[in-house]
Design a protein around this motif. Structure first.
Motif, PDB file in Angstrom:
ATOM      1  N   ARG A 137     -12.611  17.533  20.900  1.00 43.40           N
ATOM      2  CA  ARG A 137     -13.946  16.959  20.768  1.00 43.40           C
ATOM      3  C   ARG A 137     -14.697  17.081  22.099  1.00 43.40           C
ATOM      4  NH1 ARG A 137     -13.996  10.983  18.605  1.00 43.40           N
ATOM      5  NH2 ARG A 137     -13.554  12.032  16.616  1.00 43.40           N
ATOM      6  N   THR A 163      -7.858  11.102   8.686  1.00 42.80           N
ATOM      7  CA  THR A 163      -8.558  10.127   7.829  1.00 42.80           C
ATOM      8  C   THR A 163      -7.629   9.082   7.226  1.00 42.80           C
ATOM      9  OG1 THR A 163     -10.322  11.697   7.334  1.00 42.80           O
ATOM     10  CG2 THR A 163     -10.031   9.870   5.792  1.00 42.80           C
ATOM     11  N   PRO A 208      -4.336  12.158  17.437  1.00 43.49           N
ATOM     12  CA  PRO A 208      -5.578  11.606  18.002  1.00 43.49           C
ATOM     13  C   PRO A 208      -5.904  12.188  19.378  1.00 43.49           C
ATOM     14  CG  PRO A 208      -4.234   9.860  17.046  1.00 43.49           C
ATOM     15  CD  PRO A 208      -3.387  11.093  17.073  1.00 43.49           C
ATOM     16  N   SER A 221     -12.112  18.141   3.132  1.00 45.58           N
ATOM     17  CA  SER A 221     -12.838  18.149   4.395  1.00 45.58           C
ATOM     18  C   SER A 221     -14.105  17.314   4.247  1.00 45.58           C
ATOM     19  CB  SER A 221     -13.198  19.589   4.771  1.00 45.58           C
ATOM     20  OG  SER A 221     -14.096  19.596   5.850  1.00 45.58           O
ATOM     21  N   THR A 222     -14.404  16.506   5.245  1.00 43.68           N
ATOM     22  CA  THR A 222     -15.578  15.624   5.193  1.00 43.68           C
ATOM     23  C   THR A 222     -16.801  16.273   5.798  1.00 43.68           C
ATOM     24  OG1 THR A 222     -14.913  14.625   7.282  1.00 43.68           O
ATOM     25  CG2 THR A 222     -14.141  13.562   5.269  1.00 43.68           C
ATOM     26  N   LYS A 223     -16.700  17.517   6.159  1.00 42.71           N
ATOM     27  CA  LYS A 223     -17.823  18.185   6.818  1.00 42.71           C
ATOM     28  C   LYS A 223     -18.666  18.907   5.779  1.00 42.71           C
ATOM     29  CE  LYS A 223     -18.913  21.707  10.300  1.00 42.71           C
ATOM     30  NZ  LYS A 223     -19.870  20.899  11.036  1.00 42.71           N
ATOM     31  N   GLU A 242     -10.144  15.845  11.774  1.00 38.11           N
ATOM     32  CA  GLU A 242     -10.701  14.590  11.260  1.00 38.11           C
ATOM     33  C   GLU A 242     -10.184  14.319   9.855  1.00 38.11           C
ATOM     34  OE1 GLU A 242     -12.283  12.395  12.787  1.00 38.11           O
ATOM     35  OE2 GLU A 242     -13.222  13.327  14.543  1.00 38.11           O
ATOM     36  N   THR A 243     -10.119  15.355   9.034  1.00 42.90           N
ATOM     37  CA  THR A 243      -9.600  15.201   7.666  1.00 42.90           C
ATOM     38  C   THR A 243      -8.142  14.784   7.697  1.00 42.90           C
ATOM     39  OG1 THR A 243     -11.126  16.922   6.914  1.00 42.90           O
ATOM     40  CG2 THR A 243      -9.288  16.367   5.453  1.00 42.90           C
ATOM     41  N   ARG A 255      -7.351  15.623  18.901  1.00 41.67           N
ATOM     42  CA  ARG A 255      -8.737  15.526  18.431  1.00 41.67           C
ATOM     43  C   ARG A 255      -9.670  15.224  19.592  1.00 41.67           C
ATOM     44  NH1 ARG A 255      -9.981  10.337  15.160  1.00 41.67           N
ATOM     45  NH2 ARG A 255      -9.371   9.615  17.238  1.00 41.67           N
ATOM     46  N   ASP A 256      -9.289  14.256  20.434  1.00 44.12           N
ATOM     47  CA  ASP A 256     -10.144  13.902  21.571  1.00 44.12           C
ATOM     48  C   ASP A 256     -10.281  15.065  22.538  1.00 44.12           C
ATOM     49  OD1 ASP A 256      -8.821  10.494  21.689  1.00 44.12           O
ATOM     50  OD2 ASP A 256     -10.383  11.411  20.431  1.00 44.12           O
ATOM     51  N   LEU A 301     -12.170  20.906  14.380  1.00 48.43           N
ATOM     52  CA  LEU A 301     -12.379  19.459  14.509  1.00 48.43           C
ATOM     53  C   LEU A 301     -12.511  18.802  13.151  1.00 48.43           C
ATOM     54  CD1 LEU A 301     -14.787  19.105  17.584  1.00 48.43           C
ATOM     55  CD2 LEU A 301     -12.512  18.084  17.327  1.00 48.43           C
ATOM     56  N   SER A 302     -13.214  19.464  12.249  1.00 47.16           N
ATOM     57  CA  SER A 302     -13.335  18.928  10.892  1.00 47.16           C
ATOM     58  C   SER A 302     -11.971  18.806  10.226  1.00 47.16           C
ATOM     59  CB  SER A 302     -14.245  19.836  10.052  1.00 47.16           C
ATOM     60  OG  SER A 302     -14.268  19.435   8.703  1.00 47.16           O
TER      61      SER A 302
END
Length: 820
Positions: A125, A89, A118, A205-207, A85-86, A121-122, A81-82
């Motif tokens: 998630r 972004t 998307p 990565s934003t995690k 999301e990256t 991702r959903d 998931l991370s």
């Protein structure tokens, strides 16, 4: 630690005990973590055969293992998931810029690149949050065994979640069909748009905290969903394996597995209905060659098995081979042969840190090799001997993947590229020849079923193990241990003049350098080197010889010589090797002796200017230094009719630049030599002779040569001067003779270049002969400057006029047994 794990798998596959360890040999720091190679292929429903459900002592043990599997799945979902999301972004920003006057991507390109992402991702998630809620009853931060003691209920029901998840795999179908188009847009825009390139090459990565963030490329992230969907079936297999038959999840997970396998099978059927096993002209795909290479990916080095088929290259990695795990190959990448481009080069100089690691590993390997030989001499087959052998194998495997090597870059017509390293230039050329031969046949590339093709490699492979000397039978009588000396004399058969060099390679253990090369020859149809190359060898059985042009891209020929230590033990053996159109004459001799441990010597060229000429010749393995020979040969090539050659000096800055090149990079110097003004070449030669710490004619001969000039009998004077010449050190005598014969040839062109023997003697006299400092005060009457110059010029002039000057030797006289 993937490389280390693969090393153990290879070694275990040879039938060695699994419980032995090799960590104490190489240390964990010697096996850095590397990324596993990622592929870009259409997933296949065929799954490697997995082990049967293991036997547990109790149902609680199975449920405990099942919980651990679920925990790993949850952690994996968080990571994935991370990554999604990256990847998503920049989508909003790119979509916004599409409506501006300077868009990074068009709106159509944005839609293609992020198609179905998307939704994926959903999907994940929702699956992640549901699975996490199911596991809330279990404290994921507390040790599972402790919770078992606390009678925690592990009857977690997750079958409905997986069944719901796989029923929505249709989202992946759209992504898979669109994947190639998205990748093409990313690659094209990365090359053409600087702003997009900055984004595509450094996505973070934003995690997690900054210290744990991971850097990705856009294309690597775009591959993640493709890789993820292929693992769904394996995950379900693993979960089912640890689920009791009477568990209420068992039926649901079996149905989920069926749906997942059916989905992947459907994808492959659509991708395969256009293809056939038969190639153009009715030929079927066949394996032509295979071998082990080092595959470079994201800065990491991985030992891989490379297979060459009639229409494609396939790179795979070995998996399994340990107890209870069958050997199989996992796909890494493939490349069609049609339109493939190849470029090879020598690997750039390694860092000082890596050089030190290589040196330390070679030292460990040396001592391990000696210990193992001692075990063999005692006839010991103990566990200690077996452990020592495994250490030796691990050391050699590490050196195989990290030592400086030859790089082969492969690029396909769709701009995909892969880089592989090979330890041997001879082996690299064999791969190039085989690929070029198949390219010339022009067979149509058939898109393969990659998983099936990779699995079939186990049976098709011709090479079973990595090219490690320690895996071969240890036959001391047929291998060499000591010094192998090779004198490369000359070559003939060139179709046009060229500057070429010869490279020699030996096999055996990687304890010492196994490669050496001559200097570049002059621009000639019949190049000469007469250069001695010495290699320390351990376990050598073959010598490989290659002839290359200065361009570093044109390998003009190659040959292999089986080494017979008895045949070349007492005397030099001279022979002529056929390298195709070119023939190279060499002499070879073997000197057996105990080897000392390898020492660390930085890979840096030693200077030649302001160094004793004997030291320069010794390190080059010649009697006439290459700087003298190359400058003389270049002057003879294009300066013999140049007016004032050796009298008119070239530009001082250009001479200094050429001097610096000879001191630091011989190959650069030879390249400059071909292009600079010829007076710069002659000026560099004069500067070299002038800056010798001791003159070419030893200073202790000044007085005797000066006295010989006073003799009225020309025959007696010439005899004494030749006698003095014969008493010079070998390098000084032969270099002077080489230079004198050259100057005599220059003087024959006096009508064009205006340089007579007396003119040349005037130019070179002061550089070639000087009185010793002690002679001015102790060994005779003082010599003023005018007398000194007169002696210098007259001595050189008389040598030039002598009709009986012996020919110069460029290499030592060899005690040759025979010539074939």
């Amino acid at each position: 630690m993937e490389l280390y794990s693969e090393a153990l798998q290879y070694l275990t596959h040879q039938g060695l005990p699994e419980e032995e360890e090799v960590e104490d040999v190489v240390g964990s720091d010697m096996f850095p973590d590397v990324f596993s190679k990622e592929s870009d292929w259409i997933p296949n429903s065929d799954v490697p055969r997995l082990p049967d459900t293991p036997t547990y002592r109790s149902t609680e043990d199975m449920l405990l293992k099942r919980l651990l599997v679920l925990r790993e799945i949850l952690i994996s979902e968080e990571t994935y998931l991370s990554e999604l999301e990256t990847l998503l972004t920049p989508m909003k920003a790119l979509r916004a810029s599409a409506g501006t006057s300077q868009p990074v991507l068009s709106i159509e390109q944005v839609q293609t690149v992020f198609y179905q992402l998307p939704e994926l991702r959903d999907l994940h998630r929702e699956f992640h949050s549901s699975l996490k809620a199911k596991l809330q009853a279990v404290d994921l931060d507390q040790d599972v065994s402790v919770q078992m003691q606390q009678n925690t209920d592990f009857q977690v029901s997750v079958g409905d979640l997986f069944l719901k998840f796989v029923s929505q795999l249709g989202f992946y179908r759209g992504f898979i069909d669109n994947y190639e188009s998205a990748v093409q847009i990313v690659r094209r825009c990365t090359l053409s748009n600087p702003r997009f390139r900055i984004l595509a090459e450094s996505m973070m990565s934003t995690k997690g905290p900054d210290s744990s963030r991971t850097k990705y490329t856009f294309e690597a992230l775009l591959y993640k969903p493709l890789d993820r969907v292929t693992k769904t079936t394996l995950v379900l297999h693993d979960l089912l394996k640890h689920t009791p038959d009477d568990h209420h999840d068992s039926t649901l997970l079996q149905e989920a597995l069926r749906l997942s396998s059916s989905f992947l099978s459907g994808v492959n059927e659509d991708s395969q209905h256009k293809t056939a096993v038969t190639l153009s002209r009715g030929e079927r795909r066949q394996l032509v060659r295979d071998g082990f290479v080092v595959d470079v990916y994201e800065g990491g080095r991985n030992l891989r098995h490379l297979f060459l088929y009639t229409d494609l290259l396939l790179c795979v990695k070995l998996k399994g081979g340990t107890v209870g795990k069958p050997v199989h190959y996992r796909f890494c990448w493939y490349m069609p042969l049609a339109g493939i481009k190849m470029h090879w080069a020598v690997e750039q100089e390694t860092s000082a840190e890596l050089q030190l690691k290589i040196s330390n590993m070679r030292a460990k390997m040396f001592h391990c090799r000696r210990d193992f030989q001692e075990y063999l001499s005692k006839g010991s087959l103990s566990r200690a001997a077996d452990r020592c052998r495994r250490k030796l194998e691990a050391c050699e495997l590490w050196l195989l993947t990290h030592s400086p090597s030859f790089i082969l870059e492969l690029q396909s017509t769709n701009s995909k590229s892969h880089t592989i390293h090979l330890p041997s230039l001879y082996e690299l050329e064999e791969w190039r020849e085989a690929i070029n031969k198949l390219k010339a046949e022009g067979l149509e590339t058939v898109p393969p079923d990659l998983l099936s093709l990779a699995n079939s490699c186990v049976k098709l492979r011709m090479t079973q193990q990595p090219p490690l000397c320690c895996l071969q039978p240890d036959n001391v009588g047929n291998s060499m241990c000591g010094s192998l000396c090779v004198v490369v004399h000359s070559a003939c058969g060139l179709q046009q003049p060229a500057s070429i060099y010869v490279c020699i390679e030996v096999d055996g253990f990687e304890i010492f350098d196994r490669k050496a090369k001559t200097c570049l020859s002059s621009y000639s149809l019949t190049p000469h080197w007469d250069q001695e190359l010495v290699l320390k060898v351990d376990g050598a059985r073959h010598l490989r010889l290659l002839c290359l042009s200065q361009s570093e891209e044109d390998i003009m020929g190659k040959a292999t010589l089986k080494l017979d230590p008895v045949d070349m033990l007492k005397k030099w053996k001279k022979m002529t090797l056929n390298l195709g159109l070119i023939e190279v004459t060499i002499s070879i001799k073997y000197n057996p002796h105990p080897l000392d441990p390898p020492s660390f010597t930085p890979l840096q060229q030693k200077p030649v200017f302001c160094v004793l000429i004997g030291d320069v010749a010794s390190q080059e393995g010649v009697l006439v230094p290459h700087i003298v020979r190359s400058c003389v040969e270049e002057v003879e090539r294009r300066g013999m009719e140049e007016e004032g050659i050796y009298r008119i000096s070239g530009a001082s800055s250009a001479i200094q630049a050429l001097k610096h090149a000879f001191d630091t990079n011989y190959w650069e110097a030879m390249s400059k030599l071909r292009s600079v003004d010829v007076n710069v070449v002659s000026g560099t030669l004069k500067l070299y002779l002038r800056e010798l710490p001791e003159t070419l004619i030893p200073t202790d001969h000044f007085q005797s040569l000066s006295k010989a000039l006073d003799l009225s009998d020309p025959y007696l004077r010439a005899g004494i001067m030749l006698s003095e010449l014969q008493s010079f050190p070998d390098v000084n005598r032969n270099t002077l003779l080489f230079l004198l014969h050259h100057l005599k040839r220059v003087a024959k062109k006096e009508e064009q270049n205006k340089m007579s023997l007396s003119n040349l003697a005037t130019v070179f006299g002061p550089s070639l002969l000087r009185p010793p400092v002690s002679s001015l005060n102790h060994c005779g009457p003082p010599v003023d400057i005018s007398q000194e110059v007169e002696v210098q010029v007259q001595v050189i002039n008389l040598y030039l006029q002598n009709q009986n000057l012996p020919e110069a030797l460029t290499t030592k006289t060899l005690d040759i047994e025979e010539e074939t």
